[in-house]
Design a protein around this motif. Structure first.
Motif, PDB file in Angstrom:
ATOM      1  N   UNK A 162       0.784  -1.226   0.000  1.00 23.04           N
ATOM      2  CA  UNK A 162       0.000   0.000   0.000  1.00 23.04           C
ATOM      3  C   UNK A 162       0.822   1.284   0.000  1.00 23.04           C
ATOM      4  N   UNK A 163       2.141   1.182  -0.022  1.00 25.74           N
ATOM      5  CA  UNK A 163       2.988   2.374   0.031  1.00 25.74           C
ATOM      6  C   UNK A 163       3.871   2.532  -1.205  1.00 25.74           C
ATOM      7  N   UNK A 164       3.439   1.958  -2.325  1.00 25.96           N
ATOM      8  CA  UNK A 164       4.242   1.984  -3.542  1.00 25.96           C
ATOM      9  C   UNK A 164       4.646   3.371  -3.997  1.00 25.96           C
ATOM     10  N   UNK A 165       3.676   4.272  -4.136  1.00 21.67           N
ATOM     11  CA  UNK A 165       4.009   5.620  -4.620  1.00 21.67           C
ATOM     12  C   UNK A 165       4.842   6.398  -3.610  1.00 21.67           C
ATOM     13  N   UNK A 166       4.577   6.218  -2.329  1.00 16.27           N
ATOM     14  CA  UNK A 166       5.400   6.883  -1.304  1.00 16.27           C
ATOM     15  C   UNK A 166       6.833   6.364  -1.368  1.00 16.27           C
ATOM     16  N   UNK A 167       6.989   5.081  -1.629  1.00 15.49           N
ATOM     17  CA  UNK A 167       8.326   4.493  -1.764  1.00 15.49           C
ATOM     18  C   UNK A 167       9.022   5.058  -2.989  1.00 15.49           C
ATOM     19  N   UNK A 168       8.308   5.127  -4.111  1.00 17.19           N
ATOM     20  CA  UNK A 168       8.893   5.672  -5.337  1.00 17.19           C
ATOM     21  C   UNK A 168       9.327   7.116  -5.109  1.00 17.19           C
ATOM     22  N   UNK A 169       8.470   7.916  -4.515  1.00 13.81           N
ATOM     23  CA  UNK A 169       8.807   9.310  -4.235  1.00 13.81           C
ATOM     24  C   UNK A 169      10.039   9.394  -3.337  1.00 13.81           C
ATOM     25  N   UNK A 170      10.085   8.571  -2.269  1.00 15.20           N
ATOM     26  CA  UNK A 170      11.222   8.596  -1.351  1.00 15.20           C
ATOM     27  C   UNK A 170      12.519   8.267  -2.104  1.00 15.20           C
ATOM     28  N   UNK A 171      12.491   7.205  -2.923  1.00 15.54           N
ATOM     29  CA  UNK A 171      13.687   6.813  -3.667  1.00 15.54           C
ATOM     30  C   UNK A 171      14.144   7.916  -4.626  1.00 15.54           C
ATOM     31  N   UNK A 172      13.212   8.541  -5.322  1.00 13.58           N
ATOM     32  CA  UNK A 172      13.575   9.615  -6.260  1.00 13.58           C
ATOM     33  C   UNK A 172      14.096  10.849  -5.528  1.00 13.58           C
ATOM     34  N   UNK A 173      13.502  11.186  -4.391  1.00 12.68           N
ATOM     35  CA  UNK A 173      14.019  12.302  -3.591  1.00 12.68           C
ATOM     36  C   UNK A 173      15.399  11.966  -3.041  1.00 12.68           C
ATOM     37  N   UNK A 174      15.580  10.734  -2.563  1.00 15.03           N
ATOM     38  CA  UNK A 174      16.857  10.281  -2.027  1.00 15.03           C
ATOM     39  C   UNK A 174      17.958  10.384  -3.085  1.00 15.03           C
ATOM     40  N   UNK A 175      17.625  10.070  -4.333  1.00 13.58           N
ATOM     41  CA  UNK A 175      18.593  10.134  -5.427  1.00 13.58           C
ATOM     42  C   UNK A 175      18.702  11.538  -6.029  1.00 13.58           C
ATOM     43  N   UNK A 176      17.991  12.504  -5.455  1.00  8.84           N
ATOM     44  CA  UNK A 176      17.963  13.879  -5.963  1.00  8.84           C
ATOM     45  C   UNK A 176      17.403  13.982  -7.379  1.00  8.84           C
ATOM     46  N   UNK A 177      16.520  13.067  -7.737  1.00  7.12           N
ATOM     47  CA  UNK A 177      15.839  13.132  -9.027  1.00  7.12           C
ATOM     48  C   UNK A 177      14.545  13.934  -8.914  1.00  7.12           C
ATOM     49  N   UNK A 178      14.076  14.142  -7.698  1.00  3.87           N
ATOM     50  CA  UNK A 178      12.896  14.968  -7.403  1.00  3.87           C
ATOM     51  C   UNK A 178      13.273  15.915  -6.285  1.00  3.87           C
TER      52      UNK A 178
END
Length: 183
Positions: A162-178
């Motif tokens: 149930x946290x797929x999009x939150x995980x995707x957002x976290x990973x992209x923010x962590x990588x400085x892509x967002x």
């Protein structure tokens, strides 16, 4: 692929596993002695971390290295994985798309579903790219979280239930892509 791809037997044949806690939930990495064949999220209730061996105690050297690289990724000191990977029994088109993703989309960047379809040269539509990302047996290592919709994040099947999009957002923010939210 940037890593050495090996197409080994089914992930359960002669497989070994190791589980680790990450900022986006616990993950289990499966290897077959020659390649890493699966990365999956597990529910915390399924994992007894007190009983899980530390990465240094895992008897499979390849799994030990995979765990070391994942730890380095999550502490920010590794951006590219260098592991032999086995994609198993997926179609040639899916293999081409995942290989293209792995070879052309670096940490800190994103690509749209449509652009990945074009780069892969497979002739498949953007919608099919989303399905291939959902079947990726090696999320995080083959960074399907870097594939986004032209008008937003798109979907993501990784992470805790149930946290797929939150995980995707976290990973992209962590990588400085967002950009990280202001508050």
């Amino acid at each position: 692929m940037s890593s050495n791809e090996v197409d080994g037997p089914h992930p359960n044949a002669d497989s070994a596993q190791a589980t680790m806690a990450t900022p986006v939930g616990p993950i289990t990495v499966t290897g077959n002695g020659r390649s890493i064949v699966r990365v999956t999220w597990v529910e915390s209730a399924e994992v007894d971390f007190s009983a899980a061996p530390p990465a240094s105690a895992v008897s499979d050297p390849l799994l030990t290295e995979a765990m070391r690289q994942l730890h380095a990724y999550f502490n920010g000191s590794l951006t590219t994985f260098d592991l032999p990977l086995g994609l198993g029994q997926i179609s040639a088109v899916a293999r081409t798309v995942l290989t293209t993703l792995d070879e052309t989309v670096e940490s800190g960047t994103t690509v749209t579903y449509g652009e990945l379809a074009r780069r892969s040269g497979t002739g498949i539509p953007a919608r099919a790219i989303g399905s291939i990302m959902g079947m990726n047996p090696l999320p995080l290592v083959i960074a399907c979280h870097r594939v986004v919709a032209s008008d937003g994040l798109g979907g993501y099947s990784g992470g805790r239930r149930g946290e797929g999009l939150a995980t995707k957002r976290w990973l992209l923010e962590f990588e400085d892509a967002l950009p990280r939210p202001l508050f």
